[in-house]
Design a protein around this motif. Structure first.
Motif, PDB file in Angstrom:
ATOM      1  N   ASN A  36       0.855  -1.189   0.000  1.00 57.12           N
ATOM      2  CA  ASN A  36       0.000   0.000   0.000  1.00 57.12           C
ATOM      3  C   ASN A  36       0.890   1.238   0.000  1.00 57.12           C
ATOM      4  OD1 ASN A  36      -1.688   2.217   0.841  1.00 57.12           O
ATOM      5  ND2 ASN A  36      -3.199   0.707   1.493  1.00 57.12           N
ATOM      6  N   ILE A  37       0.911   1.957  -1.117  1.00 57.95           N
ATOM      7  CA  ILE A  37       1.831   3.088  -1.245  1.00 57.95           C
ATOM      8  C   ILE A  37       1.385   4.292  -0.429  1.00 57.95           C
ATOM      9  CG2 ILE A  37       2.499   2.306  -3.549  1.00 57.95           C
ATOM     10  CD1 ILE A  37       0.988   4.772  -4.668  1.00 57.95           C
ATOM     11  N   LEU A  38       0.141   4.286   0.036  1.00 50.72           N
ATOM     12  CA  LEU A  38      -0.352   5.414   0.835  1.00 50.72           C
ATOM     13  C   LEU A  38       0.001   5.256   2.310  1.00 50.72           C
ATOM     14  CD1 LEU A  38      -3.904   6.028  -0.673  1.00 50.72           C
ATOM     15  CD2 LEU A  38      -1.834   7.343  -1.055  1.00 50.72           C
ATOM     16  N   THR A  39      -0.247   4.084   2.860  1.00 54.68           N
ATOM     17  CA  THR A  39      -0.066   3.901   4.292  1.00 54.68           C
ATOM     18  C   THR A  39       1.371   3.574   4.678  1.00 54.68           C
ATOM     19  OG1 THR A  39      -0.677   1.571   4.148  1.00 54.68           O
ATOM     20  CG2 THR A  39      -2.454   3.140   4.569  1.00 54.68           C
ATOM     21  N   ASP A  40       2.106   2.893   3.797  1.00 52.82           N
ATOM     22  CA  ASP A  40       3.477   2.491   4.137  1.00 52.82           C
ATOM     23  C   ASP A  40       4.296   2.369   2.848  1.00 52.82           C
ATOM     24  OD1 ASP A  40       5.793   1.502   5.222  1.00 52.82           O
ATOM     25  OD2 ASP A  40       4.817  -0.092   6.392  1.00 52.82           O
ATOM     26  N   PRO A  41       4.687   3.512   2.273  1.00 57.11           N
ATOM     27  CA  PRO A  41       5.363   3.462   0.969  1.00 57.11           C
ATOM     28  C   PRO A  41       6.696   2.737   0.982  1.00 57.11           C
ATOM     29  CG  PRO A  41       5.427   5.678   1.904  1.00 57.11           C
ATOM     30  CD  PRO A  41       4.483   4.888   2.740  1.00 57.11           C
ATOM     31  N   ASP A  42       7.452   2.813   2.080  1.00 58.32           N
ATOM     32  CA  ASP A  42       8.757   2.156   2.105  1.00 58.32           C
ATOM     33  C   ASP A  42       8.616   0.637   2.120  1.00 58.32           C
ATOM     34  OD1 ASP A  42      10.447   4.463   2.089  1.00 58.32           O
ATOM     35  OD2 ASP A  42       9.857   4.835   4.157  1.00 58.32           O
ATOM     36  N   THR A  43       7.656   0.133   2.886  1.00 60.60           N
ATOM     37  CA  THR A  43       7.389  -1.301   2.862  1.00 60.60           C
ATOM     38  C   THR A  43       6.875  -1.717   1.490  1.00 60.60           C
ATOM     39  OG1 THR A  43       6.920  -1.388   5.231  1.00 60.60           O
ATOM     40  CG2 THR A  43       5.997  -3.151   3.870  1.00 60.60           C
ATOM     41  N   ALA A  44       6.019  -0.882   0.905  1.00 56.07           N
ATOM     42  CA  ALA A  44       5.507  -1.180  -0.439  1.00 56.07           C
ATOM     43  C   ALA A  44       6.652  -1.288  -1.436  1.00 56.07           C
ATOM     44  CB  ALA A  44       4.526  -0.091  -0.874  1.00 56.07           C
ATOM     45  N   LEU A  45       7.594  -0.369  -1.387  1.00 53.51           N
ATOM     46  CA  LEU A  45       8.738  -0.419  -2.303  1.00 53.51           C
ATOM     47  C   LEU A  45       9.542  -1.700  -2.122  1.00 53.51           C
ATOM     48  CD1 LEU A  45       9.853   3.293  -2.050  1.00 53.51           C
ATOM     49  CD2 LEU A  45       9.399   2.099  -4.203  1.00 53.51           C
ATOM     50  N   ARG A  46       9.762  -2.090  -0.882  1.00 52.23           N
ATOM     51  CA  ARG A  46      10.527  -3.309  -0.621  1.00 52.23           C
ATOM     52  C   ARG A  46       9.811  -4.533  -1.189  1.00 52.23           C
ATOM     53  NH1 ARG A  46      10.577  -2.918   4.363  1.00 52.23           N
ATOM     54  NH2 ARG A  46       9.232  -4.601   5.090  1.00 52.23           N
ATOM     55  N   HIS A  47       8.501  -4.595  -1.013  1.00 48.06           N
ATOM     56  CA  HIS A  47       7.753  -5.754  -1.489  1.00 48.06           C
ATOM     57  C   HIS A  47       7.582  -5.744  -3.003  1.00 48.06           C
ATOM     58  CE1 HIS A  47       5.890  -6.410   2.758  1.00 48.06           C
ATOM     59  NE2 HIS A  47       7.041  -7.034   2.608  1.00 48.06           N
ATOM     60  N   ILE A  48       7.485  -4.562  -3.599  1.00 44.71           N
ATOM     61  CA  ILE A  48       7.430  -4.475  -5.068  1.00 44.71           C
ATOM     62  C   ILE A  48       8.712  -5.042  -5.669  1.00 44.71           C
ATOM     63  CG2 ILE A  48       7.518  -2.829  -6.994  1.00 44.71           C
ATOM     64  CD1 ILE A  48       5.523  -1.097  -5.298  1.00 44.71           C
ATOM     65  N   GLU A  49       9.844  -4.627  -5.125  1.00 49.61           N
ATOM     66  CA  GLU A  49      11.123  -5.126  -5.639  1.00 49.61           C
ATOM     67  C   GLU A  49      11.262  -6.623  -5.397  1.00 49.61           C
ATOM     68  OE1 GLU A  49      15.958  -4.384  -5.215  1.00 49.61           O
ATOM     69  OE2 GLU A  49      14.536  -2.875  -4.486  1.00 49.61           O
ATOM     70  N   GLU A  50      10.856  -7.077  -4.218  1.00 50.56           N
ATOM     71  CA  GLU A  50      10.978  -8.502  -3.903  1.00 50.56           C
ATOM     72  C   GLU A  50      10.132  -9.347  -4.851  1.00 50.56           C
ATOM     73  OE1 GLU A  50      10.076 -11.611  -0.207  1.00 50.56           O
ATOM     74  OE2 GLU A  50       9.801  -9.449   0.093  1.00 50.56           O
ATOM     75  N   ALA A  51       8.889  -8.943  -5.090  1.00 50.08           N
ATOM     76  CA  ALA A  51       8.013  -9.704  -5.983  1.00 50.08           C
ATOM     77  C   ALA A  51       8.569  -9.732  -7.399  1.00 50.08           C
ATOM     78  CB  ALA A  51       6.605  -9.109  -5.967  1.00 50.08           C
ATOM     79  N   ALA A  52       9.095  -8.598  -7.857  1.00 48.92           N
ATOM     80  CA  ALA A  52       9.649  -8.538  -9.210  1.00 48.92           C
ATOM     81  C   ALA A  52      10.893  -9.418  -9.334  1.00 48.92           C
ATOM     82  CB  ALA A  52       9.980  -7.089  -9.563  1.00 48.92           C
ATOM     83  N   ARG A  53      11.750  -9.411  -8.333  1.00 44.01           N
ATOM     84  CA  ARG A  53      12.942 -10.267  -8.377  1.00 44.01           C
ATOM     85  C   ARG A  53      12.552 -11.754  -8.386  1.00 44.01           C
ATOM     86  NH1 ARG A  53      17.811  -7.938  -7.778  1.00 44.01           N
ATOM     87  NH2 ARG A  53      17.875  -5.766  -7.048  1.00 44.01           N
ATOM     88  N   LEU A  54      11.546 -12.097  -7.594  1.00 46.80           N
ATOM     89  CA  LEU A  54      11.097 -13.494  -7.563  1.00 46.80           C
ATOM     90  C   LEU A  54      10.528 -13.915  -8.923  1.00 46.80           C
ATOM     91  CD1 LEU A  54       9.400 -13.604  -4.045  1.00 46.80           C
ATOM     92  CD2 LEU A  54      11.480 -14.806  -4.736  1.00 46.80           C
ATOM     93  N   ALA A  55       9.858 -12.983  -9.598  1.00 49.61           N
ATOM     94  CA  ALA A  55       9.338 -13.288 -10.934  1.00 49.61           C
ATOM     95  C   ALA A  55      10.476 -13.550 -11.915  1.00 49.61           C
ATOM     96  CB  ALA A  55       8.460 -12.137 -11.422  1.00 49.61           C
ATOM     97  N   LEU A  56      11.530 -12.747 -11.834  1.00 56.40           N
ATOM     98  CA  LEU A  56      12.685 -12.952 -12.702  1.00 56.40           C
ATOM     99  C   LEU A  56      13.360 -14.291 -12.420  1.00 56.40           C
ATOM    100  CD1 LEU A  56      14.191  -9.346 -12.593  1.00 56.40           C
ATOM    101  CD2 LEU A  56      13.330 -10.497 -14.641  1.00 56.40           C
ATOM    102  N   VAL A  57      13.468 -14.623 -11.147  1.00 58.71           N
ATOM    103  CA  VAL A  57      14.097 -15.894 -10.773  1.00 58.71           C
ATOM    104  C   VAL A  57      13.282 -17.066 -11.309  1.00 58.71           C
ATOM    105  CG1 VAL A  57      14.654 -17.403  -8.826  1.00 58.71           C
ATOM    106  CG2 VAL A  57      15.303 -14.988  -8.757  1.00 58.71           C
ATOM    107  N   GLU A  58      11.949 -16.997 -11.150  1.00 58.87           N
ATOM    108  CA  GLU A  58      11.117 -18.091 -11.651  1.00 58.87           C
ATOM    109  C   GLU A  58      11.231 -18.219 -13.167  1.00 58.87           C
ATOM    110  OE1 GLU A  58       6.969 -19.231 -10.158  1.00 58.87           O
ATOM    111  OE2 GLU A  58       6.531 -18.392 -12.146  1.00 58.87           O
ATOM    112  N   ALA A  59      11.469 -17.092 -13.831  1.00 62.16           N
ATOM    113  CA  ALA A  59      11.621 -17.107 -15.290  1.00 62.16           C
ATOM    114  C   ALA A  59      12.994 -17.592 -15.723  1.00 62.16           C
ATOM    115  CB  ALA A  59      11.365 -15.718 -15.848  1.00 62.16           C
ATOM    116  N   GLY A  60      13.878 -17.848 -14.757  1.00 58.60           N
ATOM    117  CA  GLY A  60      15.231 -18.269 -15.089  1.00 58.60           C
ATOM    118  C   GLY A  60      16.103 -17.119 -15.537  1.00 58.60           C
ATOM    119  N   LEU A  61      15.749 -15.899 -15.132  1.00 65.75           N
ATOM    120  CA  LEU A  61      16.497 -14.709 -15.518  1.00 65.75           C
ATOM    121  C   LEU A  61      17.262 -14.162 -14.321  1.00 65.75           C
ATOM    122  CD1 LEU A  61      13.637 -13.008 -17.560  1.00 65.75           C
ATOM    123  CD2 LEU A  61      15.627 -14.203 -18.498  1.00 65.75           C
ATOM    124  N   ALA A  62      18.293 -13.405 -14.608  1.00 66.94           N
ATOM    125  CA  ALA A  62      19.110 -12.826 -13.543  1.00 66.94           C
ATOM    126  C   ALA A  62      18.337 -11.714 -12.833  1.00 66.94           C
ATOM    127  CB  ALA A  62      20.405 -12.266 -14.121  1.00 66.94           C
TER     128      ALA A  62
END
Length: 295
Positions: A36-62
């Motif tokens: 939630n970028i309104l209530t806790d933007p820093d946590t949101a940023l951390r989780h956005i990056e984490e989810a995106a990295r996990l997607a790349l890993v599942e795709a076999g990408l760096a």
């Protein structure tokens, strides 16, 4: 133009990401915590990056391809400038756009065609696309809007329980259940309501739904009244669009409302083509390929 596109579906409970090739084919997915970028933007940023990295890993990408990817994020609060500016400046992607979570849900449900969605969860919002133009109805929040949503339904159930306690409305199994929870002390209901957030009211919505399914007259009336609000909004959508395209119900109450809606809307309902995350990926590919192509 980047080789990879990332779609983000950022919600208050979880963040989902998917990475796609330039043809829109999804290669991998990832999930993390609340974003939630309104209530806790820093946590949101951390989780956005984490989810995106996990997607790349599942795709076999760096994972370091994050900084070379283009991302489109569908999040609540996209119309709050300060929150969007803060998050946009700190995203780990080569380029990114932030749009509404409703827009990615619409894209997933109806694709590129005309159509409409009703998101009926804790709150409500209605979105339609007609001849390329977007129309948003509702979504104004619990205090002045969200009619037909779970929070409003739960709030109404508490009201009915107090009316039943005072003998103004008939008692029912639903009102008895709620009053039992509060020890049949109306002051405890009032104390709860003074500090309750929409989500806390919303936790009573499943109880209303269940008692209505069991034939409880109070619950049935509350469901009918809530469905009337949804019908009214869908009528307005029809006035705007002529009723063209798919009509999809989304959200936590989507499986409940068809039984209560007017025939004119129930008969139009269709299953969504895909989910909001798929919609985010499709919009990411469209947006950034168009941008690379230039005027």
């Amino acid at each position: 133009m980047t080789d990879y596109f990332i779609g983000i579906d950022g919600g208050g409970t979880s963040c989902r990401a998917a990475v796609a090739a330039s043809d829109g084919r999804i290669l991998g997915r990832g999930r993390s915590g609340a974003s939630n970028i309104l209530t806790d933007p820093d946590t949101a940023l951390r989780h956005i990056e984490e989810a995106a990295r996990l997607a790349l890993v599942e795709a076999g990408l760096a994972p370091d391809l994050l900084s070379k990817s283009s991302a489109l994020l569908g999040v609540a609060g996209n119309n709050v400038g300060d929150a969007v500016s803060y998050v946009s400046a700190r995203l780990p992607f080569q380029q990114a756009q932030i749009v509404s979570d409703g827009l990615i849900a619409l894209q997933g449900a109806v694709g590129d065609a005309d159509g409409a969605i009703a998101i009926v969860g804790t709150g409500t919002i209605f979105i339609a696309r007609h001849h390329g133009n977007l129309h948003y109805l509702g979504g104004w929040g619990f205090q002045v809007g969200d009619l037909g949503g779970g929070a409003r339904l739960g709030h109404a159930a508490l009201q009915e329980s107090l009316l039943a306690h005072d003998g103004i409305r008939p008692k029912s199994a639903l009102t008895a259940s709620i009053l039992d929870e509060f020890g049949h002390d109306p002051t405890r209901v009032v104390d709860f309501a003074r500090a309750a957030h929409p989500g806390e009211y919303g936790r009573y919505a499943p109880r209303v739904v269940q008692f209505a399914a069991d034939g409880d007259p109070t619950a049935l009336r509350l469901m009918s009244e809530a469905a009337k609000h949804v019908d009214d909004a869908l009528d307005a959508i029809v006035d705007l669009t002529g009723g063209d395209g798919r009509l999809c119900l989304l959200g936590g109450l989507a499986h409940v409302y068809p039984a209560y809606l007017a025939d004119r809307h129930r008969n139009r309902l269709a299953e969504p083509l895909a989910d909001a995350l798929t919609g985010a990926v499709a919009l990411a590919v469209q947006a950034f390929q168009r941008e690379a192509a230039g005027p």
